[in-house]
Design an enzyme around this catalytic site. Structure first.
Site, short mmCIF file in Angstrom:
data_model
loop_
_atom_site.label_atom_id
_atom_site.label_comp_id
_atom_site.label_asym_id
_atom_site.label_seq_id
_atom_site.Cartn_x
_atom_site.Cartn_y
_atom_site.Cartn_z
N CYS A 110 71.23 -47.79 -13.36
CA CYS A 110 70.87 -47.95 -11.94
C CYS A 110 69.60 -48.79 -11.78
O CYS A 110 69.29 -49.23 -10.67
CB CYS A 110 70.75 -46.59 -11.24
SG CYS A 110 69.82 -45.36 -12.14
N SER A 165 59.72 -33.14 -5.42
CA SER A 165 60.05 -33.84 -6.64
C SER A 165 58.96 -34.79 -7.12
O SER A 165 58.88 -35.11 -8.30
CB SER A 165 61.37 -34.59 -6.48
OG SER A 165 61.33 -35.40 -5.33
N ASN A 201 81.16 -31.50 -14.88
CA ASN A 201 79.99 -32.20 -14.36
C ASN A 201 80.04 -33.63 -14.88
O ASN A 201 80.01 -33.84 -16.09
CB ASN A 201 78.70 -31.51 -14.82
CG ASN A 201 77.43 -32.25 -14.45
OD1 ASN A 201 76.41 -32.10 -15.09
ND2 ASN A 201 77.48 -33.06 -13.41
N GLY A 202 80.13 -34.59 -13.95
CA GLY A 202 80.21 -35.98 -14.36
C GLY A 202 81.23 -36.70 -13.52
O GLY A 202 81.73 -36.17 -12.52
N CYS A 237 76.69 -31.96 -10.23
CA CYS A 237 77.29 -30.63 -10.33
C CYS A 237 76.56 -29.85 -11.41
O CYS A 237 75.91 -30.42 -12.28
CB CYS A 237 78.76 -30.73 -10.72
SG CYS A 237 79.76 -31.64 -9.55
N TYR A 263 64.24 -37.26 -11.71
CA TYR A 263 64.43 -36.54 -10.44
C TYR A 263 65.37 -35.34 -10.49
O TYR A 263 65.05 -34.29 -9.96
CB TYR A 263 64.93 -37.54 -9.38
CG TYR A 263 65.39 -36.88 -8.10
CD1 TYR A 263 64.49 -36.22 -7.25
CD2 TYR A 263 66.74 -36.88 -7.73
CE1 TYR A 263 64.92 -35.60 -6.08
CE2 TYR A 263 67.17 -36.26 -6.56
CZ TYR A 263 66.26 -35.63 -5.74
OH TYR A 263 66.67 -35.01 -4.59
N GLY A 271 74.06 -28.90 -6.90
CA GLY A 271 75.21 -29.02 -6.01
C GLY A 271 75.23 -27.88 -5.03
O GLY A 271 75.12 -26.72 -5.42
FE1 SF4 Z 1 71.72 -41.71 -14.62
FE2 SF4 Z 1 71.31 -44.03 -13.32
FE3 SF4 Z 1 72.78 -43.97 -15.58
FE4 SF4 Z 1 73.71 -42.84 -13.34
S1 SF4 Z 1 73.29 -45.06 -13.68
S2 SF4 Z 1 73.79 -41.98 -15.41
S3 SF4 Z 1 71.80 -42.04 -12.40
S4 SF4 Z 1 70.56 -43.51 -15.35
#
Ligand code: SF4
Length: 535
Positions: A488, A335, A149-150, A49, A294, A75
């Protein structure tokens, strides 16, 4: 038991909003499983967002409209603006993109010198207009609007508890939990009530709160999502204060970037000036590193650093870690462009725009009919045959999520006559979902969660595959003291509830991604990963 149910609820949300169901035809044959994945057009993590706020400008709503326009990439499903003329809040929210929602006749009905806006890609709650933000309430703290946002990781737990106590929720968005906690706070002023509410929630929030005469800008103590302060001179020679998710929104308005809002800081902007309030105990910072890979626009400054500079450095480090004899470097637009520039500069290999993106494909093509889906990537990208034919190509992209789109792009480049295709990815393998405000597929849909780089390379049909290492990723954003979230890529999360989900999956004896495992262990997040495959 209760905690596990909660985790199920959170995990269920992420499954729903991934918008796809993984179909496994043959769990005994990994390759068949990968081949059987549904066709998709956009194989990226989705943006979350964007928020934008103005205090003290006679054209506040118009400025917010322009600010949201610059933040549209964060978004595209819905947007809203709330303005204040000092006594009343007026608002308009609708599904769609900023440009189509806010016609001049709509903006004319949003008077006043204070306004906040929000552009949304749903990360919690469904896509209905009901969940469009800012949320507007009239409670014992007065008239209040919120744009968030979050994503909160303990929203389901709070919601259940609040509903037991009689709270009636209007939306299924996690943001409404903050609204109810705010209304129930015994604190006597809004800043204290807001602090009270926010100290009970966990997760990611960059938040704008508007009253009839004040603007609050708040960032969670870990600082997952960005939030920046700017200023602009009014026609009368006064200073208007602006708050935005990214600095690119200030550039459009010729506004001046002032500074980041610090993790754990609440700014209260009123006629008396700006007050900085520390509303929560300090926590280790966890700024989203994927903003630099990204999400954010390359012309923004995020977490105090130029995004374009980071991306070019990602490409340079990628070239150092994974060199290859090649004729041209081709980005997957848009990107992948800055990282490809960095790769080309570092490797002294010519940069060529060998793939052209159709910029007029709207978001409506993300969920098209089956007939349109068959066109797949071709709707979006087209190779330049004269550049690619007979060449050894380094194809640079920012990430591989499910792998299906990357596979089609590799095939497209081969069909255009490339002699060799070497895929280079400017971040480590993405092995785990995000719970902090980014719409990601489930763990089992992430190709790197259960397939080795060798297997991914084979699935893509590439001659080689190289992922950037985690240490180089951190180096590219100058993270010398662990200020960035990398969950991630590692599967290790900084908040308790998410770790519970990971543990519960393991303790039940179920592997995280049972249906797509095709052999070896997932690639480690640390250390460079490169694969060469003979064709
Ligand atoms: Fe960013 Fe990945 Fe952490 Fe989510 S898990 S906040 S996408 S680095």
């Amino acid at each position: 038991m209760e905690e596990f149910a909660l985790v199920d609820a959170i995990y269920g949300w992420s499954c729903v909003f991934a918008g796809m169901v993984y179909r496994n035809r043959d769990s005994a044959s990994g390759e068949a499983s990968l081949m059987d994945r549904p066709l998709i057009l956009d194989d990226h993590f989705h943006d979350h967002c964007g928020v934008f706020g103005v205090f003290g400008h006679p054209e506040a709503a118009n400025l917010v409209y322009l600010g949201l326009y610059a933040l549209q990439h964060r978004g595209q499903e819905s947007a809203g603006i709330v303005s204040s003329d000092g006594t009343e809040l007026q608002f308009h929210r609708a599904m769609g993109e900023v440009e189509e929602i806010f016609q001049p006749s709509v903006l004319a009905k949003l008077p006043g010198s204070l306004a906040i806006g929000h552009t949304r890609y749903s990360t919690a709650g469904d896509k209905a207009l009901l969940n469009a933000q800012p949320i507007v309430i009239d409670c014992n703290k007065g008239k209040v609007a919120l744009g968030h946002n979050g994503n909160l990781t303990n929203a389901a737990e709070h919601r259940r508890r609040l509903e037991h106590r009689g709270s009636i929720f209007q939306t299924n968005s996690d943001t409404e939990v903050i609204v109810h906690l705010l209304a129930r706070s015994q604190a006597h002023n809004l800043s204290a009530a807001l602090g009270d509410a926010l100290n009970q929630v966990e997760g990611a929030y960059s938040l704008l709160v508007l009253t009839t005469d004040e603007l609050y800008a708040v960032r969670d103590p870990r600082g997952f999502r960005p939030l920046v302060l700017g200023k602009l001179s009014t026609p009368g020679g006064c200073t208007a204060w602006l708050v935005a998710s990214e600095t690119c929104a200030f550039d459009l308005l010729d506004a001046q970037y002032v500074r980041e809002i610090e993790p754990g800081e609440m700014l209260r902007i009123s006629k008396c000036g700006i007050e900085s309030i520390r509303f929560a105990p300090e926590k280790s910072h966890q700024q989203c590193i994927f903003e630099h890979v990204y999400f954010s626009r390359p012309d923004s400054i995020i977490f105090g650093r130029s995004v374009n500079q980071s991306r070019e450095m990602l490409g340079r480090l990628l070239a150092r870690e994974h060199p290859v004899e090649a004729d041209i470097v081709v980005p997957v637009p848009d990107s992948g462009v800055p990282a490809a520039v960095g790769y080309a500069l570092e490797s002294k290999t010519p940069f060529r725009m060998g793939l052209i993106r159709n910029h007029y494909i709207g978001r409506t093509f993300i969920e098209p009919s089956q007939a349109i889906r068959n066109f797949g990537v071709k709707l979006k990208l087209n190779p330049v045959h004269s550049l690619i034919e007979g060449q050894r190509v380094v194809l640079v992209d920012d990430s591989i999520v499910r792998g299906t789109t990357s596979r089609k792009i590799v095939r497209m480049v081969r069909d255009a006559g490339a002699r060799e295709v070497h895929v280079r990815i400017s971040c480590p393998p993405t092995i785990s979902p995000c719970y902090y405000g980014v719409d990601t597929p489930t763990r089992e849909e992430l190709i790197a969660s259960s397939n080795s780089p060798e297997e991914i390379c084979k699935f893509l049909g590439a001659d080689s595959l190289g992922y950037l290492s985690l240490s180089s990723l951190k180096q590219a954003v100058a993270d010398t003291d662990g200020r960035f979230c990398t969950s991630c890529y590692t599967g290790v999360y900084p908040t308790d509830l998410v770790q519970l989900e990971v543990r519960s999956s393991a303790s039940n004896g179920k592997p995280c991604a049972p249906s797509v495992t095709i052999g070896s262990e997932p690639a480690p997040g640390e250390g460079p990963v490169v694969v060469h495959r003979e064709t």
